[in-house]
Write a protein that holds these residues in place. Sequence first.
Motif, PDB file in Angstrom:
ATOM      1  N   MET A 178      -5.749 -23.368 -14.454  1.00 44.88           N
ATOM      2  CA  MET A 178      -5.149 -22.930 -13.200  1.00 44.88           C
ATOM      3  C   MET A 178      -3.963 -22.024 -13.493  1.00 44.88           C
ATOM      4  N   ALA A 179      -3.884 -20.903 -12.798  1.00 51.74           N
ATOM      5  CA  ALA A 179      -2.826 -19.930 -13.054  1.00 51.74           C
ATOM      6  C   ALA A 179      -1.740 -20.027 -11.993  1.00 51.74           C
ATOM      7  N   SER A 180      -0.486 -19.951 -12.437  1.00 48.16           N
ATOM      8  CA  SER A 180       0.650 -19.932 -11.522  1.00 48.16           C
ATOM      9  C   SER A 180       1.668 -18.917 -12.021  1.00 48.16           C
ATOM     10  N   ASN A 181       2.670 -18.644 -11.194  1.00 43.50           N
ATOM     11  CA  ASN A 181       3.672 -17.631 -11.545  1.00 43.50           C
ATOM     12  C   ASN A 181       3.005 -16.324 -11.963  1.00 43.50           C
ATOM     13  N   ILE A 182       2.030 -15.909 -11.165  1.00 44.19           N
ATOM     14  CA  ILE A 182       1.235 -14.739 -11.508  1.00 44.19           C
ATOM     15  C   ILE A 182       1.972 -13.462 -11.070  1.00 44.19           C
ATOM     16  N   ILE A 183       2.139 -12.543 -12.003  1.00 40.41           N
ATOM     17  CA  ILE A 183       2.783 -11.271 -11.714  1.00 40.41           C
ATOM     18  C   ILE A 183       1.858 -10.149 -12.156  1.00 40.41           C
ATOM     19  N   VAL A 184       1.644  -9.194 -11.259  1.00 42.74           N
ATOM     20  CA  VAL A 184       0.877  -8.002 -11.584  1.00 42.74           C
ATOM     21  C   VAL A 184       1.832  -6.825 -11.535  1.00 42.74           C
ATOM     22  N   LYS A 185       2.096  -6.246 -12.682  1.00 37.09           N
ATOM     23  CA  LYS A 185       3.037  -5.129 -12.786  1.00 37.09           C
ATOM     24  C   LYS A 185       2.256  -3.839 -13.038  1.00 37.09           C
ATOM     25  N   ILE A 240       0.842  -1.194   0.000  1.00 39.72           N
ATOM     26  CA  ILE A 240       0.000   0.000   0.000  1.00 39.72           C
ATOM     27  C   ILE A 240       0.875   1.241   0.000  1.00 39.72           C
ATOM     28  N   PHE A 241       1.864   1.244   0.862  1.00 42.50           N
ATOM     29  CA  PHE A 241       2.741   2.409   0.979  1.00 42.50           C
ATOM     30  C   PHE A 241       3.712   2.485  -0.192  1.00 42.50           C
ATOM     31  N   SER A 242       4.079   1.332  -0.735  1.00 42.99           N
ATOM     32  CA  SER A 242       4.920   1.324  -1.940  1.00 42.99           C
ATOM     33  C   SER A 242       4.167   1.936  -3.115  1.00 42.99           C
ATOM     34  N   ALA A 243       2.883   1.592  -3.224  1.00 42.32           N
ATOM     35  CA  ALA A 243       2.068   2.127  -4.316  1.00 42.32           C
ATOM     36  C   ALA A 243       1.913   3.641  -4.198  1.00 42.32           C
ATOM     37  N   MET A 244       1.671   4.120  -2.981  1.00 43.87           N
ATOM     38  CA  MET A 244       1.482   5.559  -2.792  1.00 43.87           C
ATOM     39  C   MET A 244       2.784   6.335  -2.946  1.00 43.87           C
ATOM     40  N   SER A 245       3.915   5.645  -2.910  1.00 42.34           N
ATOM     41  CA  SER A 245       5.217   6.301  -3.028  1.00 42.34           C
ATOM     42  C   SER A 245       5.734   6.314  -4.457  1.00 42.34           C
ATOM     43  N   LEU A 246       5.016   5.693  -5.381  1.00 43.85           N
ATOM     44  CA  LEU A 246       5.489   5.619  -6.751  1.00 43.85           C
ATOM     45  C   LEU A 246       5.601   7.002  -7.380  1.00 43.85           C
ATOM     46  N   GLU A 247       6.693   7.207  -8.066  1.00 44.68           N
ATOM     47  CA  GLU A 247       6.842   8.396  -8.903  1.00 44.68           C
ATOM     48  C   GLU A 247       6.377   8.047 -10.318  1.00 44.68           C
ATOM     49  N   GLU A 248       6.161   9.088 -11.118  1.00 44.34           N
ATOM     50  CA  GLU A 248       5.725   8.862 -12.491  1.00 44.34           C
ATOM     51  C   GLU A 248       6.717   7.961 -13.223  1.00 44.34           C
ATOM     52  N   LYS A 249       6.162   6.980 -13.953  1.00 47.20           N
ATOM     53  CA  LYS A 249       6.906   6.007 -14.760  1.00 47.20           C
ATOM     54  C   LYS A 249       7.594   4.933 -13.925  1.00 47.20           C
ATOM     55  N   GLN A 250       7.435   4.953 -12.606  1.00 44.18           N
ATOM     56  CA  GLN A 250       7.945   3.854 -11.791  1.00 44.18           C
ATOM     57  C   GLN A 250       6.957   2.690 -11.808  1.00 44.18           C
ATOM     58  N   GLN A 251       7.457   1.500 -11.433  1.00 47.72           N
ATOM     59  CA  GLN A 251       6.636   0.297 -11.474  1.00 47.72           C
ATOM     60  C   GLN A 251       6.578  -0.383 -10.113  1.00 47.72           C
ATOM     61  N   LEU A 252       5.453  -1.035  -9.864  1.00 50.26           N
ATOM     62  CA  LEU A 252       5.275  -1.864  -8.677  1.00 50.26           C
ATOM     63  C   LEU A 252       4.971  -3.282  -9.138  1.00 50.26           C
ATOM     64  N   HIS A 253       5.815  -4.239  -8.725  1.00 46.44           N
ATOM     65  CA  HIS A 253       5.621  -5.641  -9.085  1.00 46.44           C
ATOM     66  C   HIS A 253       5.006  -6.367  -7.889  1.00 46.44           C
TER      67      HIS A 253
END
Length: 259
Positions: free
Chosen positions: A248-255, A62-75
């Motif tokens: 069934m889904a595995s190795n799921i990544i949300v970027k 949650i805090f990582s998401a709110m700290s993102l700068e423009e063009k940064q990514q959260l994995h």
Amino acid sequence: MEILPLLDFNAISKARPKWLVGFSDISTFACALTTRCGWATLHAANLMQIHPDDSDVYLANIFSAMSLEEKQQLHQVASPYYQQKPIDYKADPQAQFDYTAPSQWRCINYKDKRQIEVSGRLIGGCLDTLGLLLPSNYYALHEFKKQYAPEGLILYLENAELSPMALARCLLSLKLNDVFTDVNAVVFGRSPAINNDCYFDEYQAIELAFKGNLFPVIVDADIGHVAPNLALINGAVATITADLCEGMASNIIVKTDLK
């Protein structure tokens, strides 16, 4: 829903944006702030679920998401377990999450494919209220796509209390109102709703509504009333990748890409 007609969206759109964080009823107007005002809002755990001693990575995100700068990514990756027993915060305000039940995302209509990779602007929230309002001008997804999301949308939804039959009616209504026209994928969170119909369950309701659709429909994701919650930024571009084995889904990544 009572709050929506009290909001001056023109005034809000001219104000300095602030983070609005949470799920369930919070998503009812968080989603509107994104579609009507262009604000990024965060669908994640609610404040009372964030314990200072809890080392849960999903709360930290949650805090990582709110700290993102423009063009940064959260994995983020899918959780292998979820919170099966509901927490009574009134009885135990100091309660922390205890993920014990095995979790497994599924793709209900890509059973013949080995991998999913789909991108789009995130938008969504609690189906119990959004399902009644998505065809209205409070959300206006077609206009939102034209202005902010030429790449298309990833619509995520979670069912809090709808029975399987009510869920089917709700989704079919959205389909008939062309709500899914601009989406690249639909992702459903795990549902705590009680299923008393042994002949028709929520998975069958979803399959009924999306029969024939070409975009992926993912279920049992880490979204909503059954913890953990991914930190999903409404208005941000997200890419979901997953390996599939018989649906069934595995190795799921949300970027998530804040651009």
